[in-house]
Design an enzyme around this catalytic site. Structure first.
Site, PDB file in Angstrom:
ATOM      1  N   ARG A  41       0.818  -1.214   0.000  1.00 36.54           N
ATOM      2  CA  ARG A  41       0.000   0.000   0.000  1.00 36.54           C
ATOM      3  C   ARG A  41       0.856   1.270   0.000  1.00 36.54           C
ATOM      4  O   ARG A  41       0.447   2.289   0.554  1.00 36.54           O
ATOM      5  CB  ARG A  41      -0.982   0.003   1.179  1.00 36.54           C
ATOM      6  N   ARG A  87      -3.154   6.725   0.889  1.00 37.21           N
ATOM      7  CA  ARG A  87      -3.679   7.868   1.639  1.00 37.21           C
ATOM      8  C   ARG A  87      -2.719   8.545   2.597  1.00 37.21           C
ATOM      9  O   ARG A  87      -3.016   9.642   3.058  1.00 37.21           O
ATOM     10  CB  ARG A  87      -4.944   7.439   2.397  1.00 37.21           C
ATOM     11  N   ARG A 135      -6.781  12.278  -5.310  1.00 43.56           N
ATOM     12  CA  ARG A 135      -8.022  11.659  -4.841  1.00 43.56           C
ATOM     13  C   ARG A 135      -9.129  12.696  -4.639  1.00 43.56           C
ATOM     14  O   ARG A 135     -10.315  12.395  -4.798  1.00 43.56           O
ATOM     15  CB  ARG A 135      -7.687  10.938  -3.535  1.00 43.56           C
ATOM     16  N   ASP A 179      -6.998  -2.204  -7.212  1.00 40.72           N
ATOM     17  CA  ASP A 179      -7.540  -2.792  -5.997  1.00 40.72           C
ATOM     18  C   ASP A 179      -7.873  -4.249  -6.265  1.00 40.72           C
ATOM     19  O   ASP A 179      -8.160  -4.621  -7.404  1.00 40.72           O
ATOM     20  CB  ASP A 179      -8.797  -2.049  -5.527  1.00 40.72           C
ATOM     21  N   TYR A 216     -15.325 -11.042   0.523  1.00 36.16           N
ATOM     22  CA  TYR A 216     -15.919  -9.738   0.173  1.00 36.16           C
ATOM     23  C   TYR A 216     -17.206  -9.920  -0.629  1.00 36.16           C
ATOM     24  O   TYR A 216     -18.192  -9.209  -0.429  1.00 36.16           O
ATOM     25  CB  TYR A 216     -14.933  -8.898  -0.648  1.00 36.16           C
TER      26      TYR A 216
HETATM   27  C1  LIG Z   1      -8.155  -6.267   1.338  1.00 35.54           C
HETATM   28  C2  LIG Z   1      -7.595  -5.393   0.231  1.00 35.54           C
HETATM   29  C3  LIG Z   1      -8.296  -4.355  -0.454  1.00 35.54           C
HETATM   30  N1  LIG Z   1      -7.429  -3.838  -1.383  1.00 35.54           N
HETATM   31  C4  LIG Z   1      -6.213  -4.456  -1.304  1.00 35.54           C
HETATM   32  C5  LIG Z   1      -6.308  -5.472  -0.322  1.00 35.54           C
HETATM   33  C6  LIG Z   1      -5.224  -6.473   0.020  1.00 35.54           C
HETATM   34  C7  LIG Z   1      -4.161  -5.899   0.867  1.00 35.54           C
HETATM   35  C8  LIG Z   1      -4.593  -5.541   2.261  1.00 35.54           C
HETATM   36  O1  LIG Z   1      -5.046  -6.430   2.986  1.00 35.54           O
HETATM   37  O2  LIG Z   1      -4.439  -4.367   2.618  1.00 35.54           O
HETATM   38  C9  LIG Z   1      -5.008  -4.237  -2.118  1.00 35.54           C
HETATM   39  C10 LIG Z   1      -4.679  -2.879  -2.582  1.00 35.54           C
HETATM   40  N2  LIG Z   1      -5.433  -1.728  -2.512  1.00 35.54           N
HETATM   41  C11 LIG Z   1      -4.758  -0.679  -3.065  1.00 35.54           C
HETATM   42  C12 LIG Z   1      -3.538  -1.181  -3.581  1.00 35.54           C
HETATM   43  C13 LIG Z   1      -2.632  -0.286  -4.430  1.00 35.54           C
HETATM   44  C14 LIG Z   1      -1.235  -0.516  -4.568  1.00 35.54           C
HETATM   45  C15 LIG Z   1      -0.421  -0.239  -3.329  1.00 35.54           C
HETATM   46  O3  LIG Z   1      -0.048   0.915  -3.099  1.00 35.54           O
HETATM   47  O4  LIG Z   1      -0.088  -1.223  -2.629  1.00 35.54           O
HETATM   48  C16 LIG Z   1      -3.470  -2.547  -3.247  1.00 35.54           C
HETATM   49  C17 LIG Z   1      -2.355  -3.553  -3.502  1.00 35.54           C
HETATM   50  C18 LIG Z   1      -5.199   0.713  -3.151  1.00 35.54           C
HETATM   51  C19 LIG Z   1      -6.257   1.217  -2.264  1.00 35.54           C
HETATM   52  N3  LIG Z   1      -7.419   0.570  -1.906  1.00 35.54           N
HETATM   53  C20 LIG Z   1      -8.175   1.397  -1.124  1.00 35.54           C
HETATM   54  C21 LIG Z   1      -7.512   2.647  -0.963  1.00 35.54           C
HETATM   55  C22 LIG Z   1      -8.059   3.873  -0.228  1.00 35.54           C
HETATM   56  C23 LIG Z   1      -9.299   4.331  -0.890  1.00 35.54           C
HETATM   57  C24 LIG Z   1      -9.414   5.840  -1.005  1.00 35.54           C
HETATM   58  O5  LIG Z   1      -8.551   6.474  -1.622  1.00 35.54           O
HETATM   59  O6  LIG Z   1     -10.414   6.349  -0.531  1.00 35.54           O
HETATM   60  C25 LIG Z   1      -6.310   2.524  -1.672  1.00 35.54           C
HETATM   61  C26 LIG Z   1      -5.268   3.595  -1.856  1.00 35.54           C
HETATM   62  C27 LIG Z   1      -9.524   1.061  -0.589  1.00 35.54           C
HETATM   63  C28 LIG Z   1      -9.733  -0.276  -0.029  1.00 35.54           C
HETATM   64  N4  LIG Z   1      -9.585  -1.461  -0.724  1.00 35.54           N
HETATM   65  C29 LIG Z   1      -9.811  -2.520   0.117  1.00 35.54           C
HETATM   66  C30 LIG Z   1     -10.189  -1.976   1.386  1.00 35.54           C
HETATM   67  C31 LIG Z   1     -10.523  -2.797   2.612  1.00 35.54           C
HETATM   68  C32 LIG Z   1     -10.157  -0.579   1.280  1.00 35.54           C
HETATM   69  C33 LIG Z   1     -10.566   0.463   2.300  1.00 35.54           C
HETATM   70  C34 LIG Z   1      -9.628   0.604   3.419  1.00 35.54           C
HETATM   71  C35 LIG Z   1      -8.269   1.147   3.013  1.00 35.54           C
HETATM   72  O7  LIG Z   1      -8.166   2.306   2.649  1.00 35.54           O
HETATM   73  O8  LIG Z   1      -7.307   0.370   3.059  1.00 35.54           O
HETATM   74  C36 LIG Z   1      -9.709  -3.937  -0.278  1.00 35.54           C
END
Ligand SMILES: Cc1c2[nH]c(c1CCC(=O)O)Cc1[nH]c(c(CCC(=O)O)c1C)Cc1[nH]c(c(CCC(=O)O)c1C)Cc1[nH]c(c(C)c1CCC(=O)O)C2
Length: 368
Positions: A31, A35, A44, A82, A158
């Site tokens: 990640r 954010r 964003r 994602d 999910y």
């Molecule tokens: C379970 C999971 C998700 N997404 C992801 C997982 C597996 C890894 C982990 O367990 O953290 C994987 C993921 N999500 C995102 C990436 C981008 C690449 C990176 O920088 O690693 C990756 C590799 C961007 C994202 N995915 C998300 C954001 C934030 C959303 C926003 O900008 O409002 C980002 C940058 C949203 C997201 N997406 C998901 C959730 C639960 C959420 C909300 C909570 C959070 O912010 O982590 C599902």
């Protein structure tokens, strides 16, 4: 878009993933685009989350943001996307407000009929492939580009829960009331992931990571019964399809977060992946002892240490380094990372300090 990419100048990640010795541990952070970075929040503020994912120029921009900010300190980029784009490709609606939510989750096996019967990944996910190709060019060979997907169990959870969950009531209802239907759905998800991951390599991904973020919700028995077989299927089929397509193989990483019983670790290490990514509840030394020398390990500092300031970060990196490395030797088959994703409240300068500490302490010959 041309498929002849700029030559790679830093292959530390790929060498470590293949189990080789490296002059220092390669480091990237799950990640790392997101954010906690003000430059991400600025993008964003102008665009919806999935709009960024679906617009290759924007996905490239946010993928490159940490590479630019931490110039020379990160050894990989991970494509901005994602894991939930796969359920979307299968025909489900997914919103991000602010966490993921599915307006129409799969309540019972009868709902599987609502999914697209055949998923054409080029049609549904071609925007990710385009983002990878553009980003691979945009990186100019500085560091390798990582592609990824969710693992079937985490995606399944999910898709049936309709979002995050504390109790996993619906997912567990599925597993224990409808085990055969659950296995069938898990394999159906796995097959989409296979095509998706192969397409990512074709588009320019140089390493693939499969995120099973919710593996730790299962007993060792249920991990072996439900989560691991589709993850294993992915590794086997991706390799077969790459070979059949004449596409050079790339290293594969499995992150089965929380699947930390010795039997689960041993089984995960035998599932066909080059690297296991481990969380911070494991000591790396013990993990290595359990899985043996056959896989590389990635991890595993507690992301929460990034809230503790410089001294705490430095001490934790020193302990991590000592735990992953044989005394006095070069790092071997170790990719430094956090044990899970970096969180939004982290100060980007503390992330920089983490990267600097990994460079310093993991360098061959340096004292841990
Ligand atoms: C379970 C999971 C998700 N997404 C992801 C997982 C597996 C890894 C982990 O367990 O953290 C994987 C993921 N999500 C995102 C990436 C981008 C690449 C990176 O920088 O690693 C990756 C590799 C961007 C994202 N995915 C998300 C954001 C934030 C959303 C926003 O900008 O409002 C980002 C940058 C949203 C997201 N997406 C998901 C959730 C639960 C959420 C909300 C909570 C959070 O912010 O982590 C599902």
């Amino acid at each position: 878009m041309s498929q002849s990419f700029p030559p790679l100048k830093n292959d530390l990640l790929l060498r470590a993933a293949r189990g080789e010795e490296t002059e220092r541990a390669p480091v990237w952070v799950m990640r790392q685009a997101g954010r906690y970075l003000p430059e991400f929040r600025a993008v964003r503020a102008e665009h919806e989350f999935f709009e960024i994912c679906r617009t290759p120029a924007l996905a490239m921009e946010v993928t490159l943001q940490p590479i630019r900010r931490y110039s020379g300190l990160l050894d990989a980029a991970i494509i901005f996307s994602d894991i939930l784009v796969v359920p979307q490709a299968m025909g489900m609606e997914v919103l991000m407000n602010p966490g993921p939510s599915f307006p129409h989750p799969l309540d019972t096996p009868a709902d599987v009929a609502k999914l697209r019967e055949h998923v054409d990944v080029n049609k549904e996910l071609g925007y990710v492939f385009e983002a990878l190709t553009q980003t691979r060019h945009g990186l100019e060979g500085q560091v390798p580009l990582i592609g990824f997907s969710g693992a079937p169990w985490t995606l399944f959870a999910y898709m049936v829960e309709g979002g995050g969950s504390k109790t996993f009531q619906k997912a567990k209802t599925w597993l224990f009331k409808w085990p055969e239907e659950s296995k069938a759905l898990l394999m159906r998800i796995a097959d989409v992931c296979v095509d998706y991951l192969v397409g990512q390599v074709r588009a320019g991904a140089q390493l693939l990571q499969v995120f099973d973020s919710w593996a730790g919700e299962l007993t060792p028995h249920d991990f072996a019964t439900f989560a691991l077989p589709p993850a294993e299927h992915i590794a086997t089929r991706v390799r077969e399809k790459l070979r059949a397509g004449g596409i050079p193989e790339v290293p594969l990483t499995l992150f089965a977060k929380g699947a930390n019983s010795p039997s689960s670790l041993i089984a995960a290490a035998a599932a066909g992946y080059d690297t296991l990514s481990i969380d911070w509840t494991l000591n790396a030394h013990e993990a290595r002892w359990i899985v043996g020398p056959g896989v590389a390990l990635q991890g595993n500092m507690d992301p929460g240490v990034l809230y503790g300031g410089r001294d705490a970060i430095e001490a934790a990196v020193q302990r991590m380094n000592a735990s992953f490395r044989k005394e006095g030797g070069k790092p071997k088959g170790w990719i430094a990372n956090l044990g899970h994703g970096i969180t939004p409240g982290v100060d980007p300068e503390d992330m920089r300090w983490f990267l600097e500490c990994v460079h310093k302490y993991s360098a061959a010959g340096s004292d841990s």
